[in-house]
Design an enzyme around this catalytic site. Structure first.
Site, mmCIF file in Angstrom:
data_model
loop_
_atom_site.group_PDB
_atom_site.id
_atom_site.type_symbol
_atom_site.label_atom_id
_atom_site.label_comp_id
_atom_site.label_asym_id
_atom_site.label_seq_id
_atom_site.Cartn_x
_atom_site.Cartn_y
_atom_site.Cartn_z
ATOM 1 N N CYS A 48 9.274 3.351 -2.137
ATOM 2 C CA CYS A 48 10.036 2.118 -2.359
ATOM 3 C C CYS A 48 10.216 1.918 -3.858
ATOM 4 C CB CYS A 48 9.301 0.916 -1.747
ATOM 5 S SG CYS A 48 10.168 -0.662 -1.956
ATOM 6 N N CYS A 84 5.007 -7.122 -20.484
ATOM 7 C CA CYS A 84 5.262 -7.880 -19.258
ATOM 8 C C CYS A 84 4.676 -9.293 -19.292
ATOM 9 C CB CYS A 84 4.692 -7.138 -18.049
ATOM 10 S SG CYS A 84 5.395 -5.499 -17.775
ATOM 11 N N ASP A 104 -2.726 13.474 -10.150
ATOM 12 C CA ASP A 104 -2.657 12.709 -8.906
ATOM 13 C C ASP A 104 -3.725 13.050 -7.882
ATOM 14 O OD1 ASP A 104 -1.380 10.587 -7.563
ATOM 15 O OD2 ASP A 104 -0.287 11.988 -6.312
ATOM 16 N N CYS A 139 9.348 -8.349 -11.206
ATOM 17 C CA CYS A 139 8.928 -7.409 -10.156
ATOM 18 C C CYS A 139 8.168 -8.139 -9.058
ATOM 19 C CB CYS A 139 8.096 -6.281 -10.744
ATOM 20 S SG CYS A 139 6.528 -6.783 -11.489
ATOM 21 N N CYS A 171 10.430 -2.992 -6.695
ATOM 22 C CA CYS A 171 9.830 -3.645 -7.861
ATOM 23 C C CYS A 171 10.275 -2.987 -9.160
ATOM 24 C CB CYS A 171 8.311 -3.673 -7.747
ATOM 25 S SG CYS A 171 7.510 -2.049 -7.687
ATOM 26 N N CYS A 225 12.737 -4.375 -12.790
ATOM 27 C CA CYS A 225 12.121 -4.380 -14.125
ATOM 28 C C CYS A 225 13.168 -4.236 -15.231
ATOM 29 C CB CYS A 225 11.118 -3.239 -14.225
ATOM 30 S SG CYS A 225 10.339 -3.096 -15.845
ATOM 31 N N CYS A 238 9.613 -8.388 -4.929
ATOM 32 C CA CYS A 238 8.937 -7.780 -3.776
ATOM 33 C C CYS A 238 9.021 -8.723 -2.586
ATOM 34 C CB CYS A 238 7.478 -7.475 -4.112
ATOM 35 S SG CYS A 238 6.598 -6.708 -2.729
ATOM 36 N N CYS A 290 2.719 -3.506 1.093
ATOM 37 C CA CYS A 290 3.607 -2.669 0.278
ATOM 38 C C CYS A 290 4.374 -1.689 1.164
ATOM 39 C CB CYS A 290 2.776 -1.909 -0.757
ATOM 40 S SG CYS A 290 3.736 -0.780 -1.793
#
Length: 256
Positions: free
Chosen positions: A229, A179, A124, A185, A232, A236, A189, A204
């Site tokens: 959050c 997908c 990250d 998703c 989304c 799924c 949103c 977002c």
């Protein structure tokens, strides 16, 4: 002159990854990501990164790990699953259980030491796209919400990599995108942040509750989230599973 023999045994790498605490491991050749795999240039061109100015830096390194680590040949990608949330709102699932950066980094260092290889540990904070490399290594696919979706744990996963100069005997291949015929998703949103398989972070909720703390703009709704959050992800179908990797049924929120 014959080429040198590969130094990494893929089966050994994956076994040691599991023994180091990961739930899955895949290995990809360290060739540069394509714009089709990672539309970073287009995302930046649109200004959809908002105030995340750091994404404008090291763009070439984010696409090509050989610039991050000269001589890189392989990217060892690891998955660590975490429990899905008990309910929506409040704190996003990834932040409810543990400080994943240190946990994943420690497991990556342990794996690197056990393999006895030179390389760079990434989780990250290094300019490399964790999710796109995991997709390249066959661990899942990039959903419309831009998160990695794994066949077994959905998107409830943390990711990390070891970029190494060692070559591998067998590399994994990307898997089919699940997908293609789904856009739940996108529809879920409420702030309309998802479009063209990219996120406009300016719309977002997680951007305002995590990366750019400030009240949401007029007309947007956090739907009860104070950190991150999950909206989304909760929509799924791949996340609507009865059990995840650590044996927790959906909805449990137990710290690890």
């Amino acid at each position: 002159m014959p080429s040198a023999s590969p130094q990494l045994d893929s089966r050994l790498v994956k076994r040691l990854a599991l023994e180091s605490g990961f739930d899955a491991c895949g290995i990809a050749p360290a060739d540069a990501l394509t714009d089709a795999e990672y539309p970073l240039h287009e995302w930046l061109r649109r200004g959809w990164h908002g105030g995340l100015s750091y994404m404008e830096r090291n763009v070439d390194k984010r696409m090509d790990p050989r610039l991050l680590l000269p001589g890189a040949r392989s990217v060892i990608c690891c998955v660590s699953a975490y429990p899905p949330p008990a309910s929506s709102g409040g704190v996003a699932a990834y932040a409810r259980t543990r400080e994943y950066h240190e946990v994943v980094k420690n497991m990556l260092h342990a794996l690197k030491q056990r393999l006895g290889i030179d390389g760079k540990v990434c989780c990250d904070t290094v300019p490399i796209s964790d999710k796109h490399w995991a997709a390249r290594a066959g661990l899942g696919w990039i959903g419309r919400h831009t998160l990695l979706v794994t066949p077994k744990w959905g998107s409830w996963v943390n990711l990390g990599e070891i970029v190494t100069t060692e070559e591998c005997d067998v590399y994994d291949s990307p898997i089919d995108n699940g997908c293609i015929n789904c856009s739940l998703c996108v529809e879920a949103c409420h702030n309309h942040a998802i479009g063209d398989n990219m996120i406009d972070v300016r719309r977002c909720t997680a951007y305002y509750t995590t990366h750019h703390p400030q009240p949401l703009p007029e007309g947007m709704d956090a739907h009860g989230y104070t950190l991150g959050c999950d909206i989304c992800q909760l929509a799924c179908p791949c996340n609507k599973v009865k059990e995840n990797s650590v044996g927790l049924t959906e909805g449990q929120d137990t710290a690890q």
